[in-house]
Design a protein around this motif. Sequence first.
Motif, PDB file in Angstrom:
ATOM      1  N   UNK A   1      20.121  14.433   3.199  1.00 20.23           N
ATOM      2  CA  UNK A   1      20.030  13.612   4.405  1.00 20.23           C
ATOM      3  C   UNK A   1      18.611  13.166   4.699  1.00 20.23           C
ATOM      4  N   UNK A   2      17.713  14.122   4.795  1.00 15.96           N
ATOM      5  CA  UNK A   2      16.387  13.775   5.291  1.00 15.96           C
ATOM      6  C   UNK A   2      15.464  13.213   4.215  1.00 15.96           C
ATOM      7  N   UNK A  19      23.743  24.557   2.930  1.00 13.93           N
ATOM      8  CA  UNK A  19      23.217  23.713   4.009  1.00 13.93           C
ATOM      9  C   UNK A  19      21.828  23.176   3.691  1.00 13.93           C
ATOM     10  N   UNK A  20      21.040  23.933   2.936  1.00 11.73           N
ATOM     11  CA  UNK A  20      19.699  23.460   2.594  1.00 11.73           C
ATOM     12  C   UNK A  20      19.726  22.212   1.709  1.00 11.73           C
ATOM     13  N   UNK A  21      20.465  22.197   0.585  1.00 11.16           N
ATOM     14  CA  UNK A  21      20.512  20.958  -0.195  1.00 11.16           C
ATOM     15  C   UNK A  21      21.163  19.803   0.553  1.00 11.16           C
ATOM     16  N   UNK A  38      19.527  17.511  -5.156  1.00 12.62           N
ATOM     17  CA  UNK A  38      20.216  18.156  -4.046  1.00 12.62           C
ATOM     18  C   UNK A  38      21.719  18.221  -4.277  1.00 12.62           C
ATOM     19  N   UNK A  39      22.280  17.207  -4.911  1.00  9.14           N
ATOM     20  CA  UNK A  39      23.714  17.243  -5.216  1.00  9.14           C
ATOM     21  C   UNK A  39      24.030  18.357  -6.212  1.00  9.14           C
ATOM     22  N   UNK A  40      23.170  18.543  -7.199  1.00 10.58           N
ATOM     23  CA  UNK A  40      23.362  19.646  -8.142  1.00 10.58           C
ATOM     24  C   UNK A  40      23.211  20.978  -7.418  1.00 10.58           C
ATOM     25  N   UNK A  67      23.654  20.014  10.807  1.00 16.16           N
ATOM     26  CA  UNK A  67      23.465  21.282  10.097  1.00 16.16           C
ATOM     27  C   UNK A  67      23.697  22.462  11.038  1.00 16.16           C
ATOM     28  N   UNK A  68      23.203  22.339  12.265  1.00 17.85           N
ATOM     29  CA  UNK A  68      23.412  23.415  13.232  1.00 17.85           C
ATOM     30  C   UNK A  68      24.903  23.562  13.577  1.00 17.85           C
TER      31      UNK A  68
END
Length: 90
Positions: A42-43, A35-37, A21-23, A81-82
Amino acid sequence: MIVNLISIILISIGIFFILVSAVGLIRMPDVFSRMHPAGMIDSVGAGFLLLGFLLQSDDWIVAIKLILIFVFLIFASPVATHALAHAALL
């Protein structure tokens, strides 16, 4: 012995999701794509890490704190995120 193995596997999966996700966070072109990564870090990544840490905890107070952190992440991640999407849209 088996609990340690499961814990190591869960922590390794969490580290993998955080790194991927960091990449993805670096490679995505705009705010809305990033926002997706960020949500995955987070989750999913933190969730696997916390589950692995939960199996390693010896004290029940530590286990309750880890569960509360996980619940907070589940509720706070979509809200953050929202808010980020709304601020970027404005």
